[in-house]
Design an enzyme around this catalytic site. Structure first.
Site, PDB file in Angstrom:
ATOM      1  CB  CYS A 128      80.429  -5.319  17.975  1.00  0.00           C
ATOM      2  SG  CYS A 128      78.835  -5.355  17.681  1.00  0.00           S
ATOM      3  CG  HIS A 240      78.075  -8.719  14.443  1.00  0.00           C
ATOM      4  ND1 HIS A 240      77.146  -9.831  14.804  1.00  0.00           N
ATOM      5  CD2 HIS A 240      77.861  -7.722  15.131  1.00  0.00           C
ATOM      6  CE1 HIS A 240      76.559  -9.198  15.988  1.00  0.00           C
ATOM      7  NE2 HIS A 240      77.050  -7.912  16.247  1.00  0.00           N
TER       8      HIS A 240
END
Length: 339
Positions: A128, A240
């Site tokens: 990711c 994130h």
């Protein structure tokens, strides 16, 4: 078009259902698979209930066109042959096959054509954090080759799954009420804390998560780009964030950089410091793009551009990227191009 989701009850599996529906992905039949814990449970998709089947070594994938797999690396390794035996294209969200030379590692904004050559019938979804970083780096690399990258990540609890998100919420409640804080999913208490430790430590002193960003970026860029990462778990639920220092072969003006980011596929510029506007995870949950802000020239090196990115780890960092790969196949792979 017959589509399967393996790991349907997990956080990414649930996001697959949302993304496939929201993007109107063509599906004639949807089959859900899971472990013995989730087999028998039901989930709604486009007005119909779908019962989760137990994942087994049988012929259940015989007529499946595409299987989205997000059930952990061990499961992916064990069932890859079962899933692909009859020609199913396996788009895998785990780290099991990312560095396999016979498995393309793909971010559609960066190297979509790699998905067309898949000797094992598998396409790997990158880590990711790598996905978010490389979408932004691609815009700069198109101006001048990116040679060196330093990145610090600020990764939300969502990166460790739905149970980890629940643990963070519980830890806040426990800490604020004076109860003992229960730690299971993380190395330490995450609430009110930062943990500079994601995945296992390697002999290099880097963690596996940090090394992934180095090796995966080189594979997708097909270059000798160097990436040095420090990955930190932060007490945010979802999305994130990353602080990135990117060195290019020639100095880039801010005008060039902003133009590249503004036209970069999958990017949204959110950069107005005077009005306190910059990407923040709290406000970007559920979004599809990678948001870029705090863009500036490095004060110490004229060839370095510094910037900040935020992206939803469960969507672009996982489910959305996989679905975008499948969408590319539908329009570019001869298997799906029927007259």
């Amino acid at each position: 078009m017959r589509v399967a989701i393996v790991g349907a009850s997990g956080a990414v599996g649930q996001e697959f259902l949302k993304v496939l529906d929201q993007r109107n992905f063509p599906i004639d039949e949807l089959v859900l698979f899971g472990s013995s814990r989730s087999a028998g449970s039901e989930f709604s998709f486009r007005g119909r209930q779908h019962k989760v089947k137990l994942l087994q070594h049988n012929d259940d994938f015989k007529d499946i066109d595409i299987a989205f797999v997000s059930a952990g690396g061990g499961t992916s390794e064990e069932y890859a042959e079962t899933i692909t035996r009859y020609g199913t294209i396996m788009i895998d969200n785990s780290s099991a096959f990312r560095m396999d030379e016979k498995v393309p590692l793909v971010v559609p904004e960066v190297n979509p054509e790699d998905a067309l050559v898949r000797p094992k019938g598998i396409i790997a979804n990158p880590n990711c954090s790598t996905i978010m970083m490389i979408v932004a780096l691609k815009a700069l690399n198109d101006l001048s080759k990116v040679t060196n990258v330093q990145v610090s990540t600020y990764q939300a609890a969502s990166g460790a799954g739905a149970a980890a998100m629940a643990e963070l919420e519980n830890q806040y409640r426990q800490a604020l009420s004076g109860e003992p804080v229960k730690v299971e999913k993380f190395a330490h208490q995450l609430a009110f804390n930062l943990i500079p430790h994601i995945d296992v430590f390697k002999p290099s002193g880097y963690t596996k998560e940090e090394e992934k960003m180095y090796y995966e970026t080189r594979k997708m860029f097909h270059s000798d780009i160097n990436v040095s990462a420090t990955c930190v778990r932060v007490p945010a639920l979802r999305c994130h964030s990353e602080a990135i220092w990117a060195e290019t072969e020639r100095p880039l003006s801010l005008e060039e950089v902003y133009a590249a980011f503004n036209h970069g596929e999958g990017l949204v510029v959110m950069d107005n410091p005077d009005n306190k506007e910059y990407p923040m995870p709290l406000f970007l949950s559920g979004t599809d793009e990678v948001y870029v802000g705090r863009v500036r020239k490095d004060i110490a090196n004229p060839n370095v551009t510094v910037f900040w990115v935020v992206g939803d780890q469960i969507r672009k960092g996982a489910a959305l990227n996989a679905v975008q790969i499948a969408e590319y196949l539908l329009t570019h792979d001869k298997r799906f191009l029927k007259e």
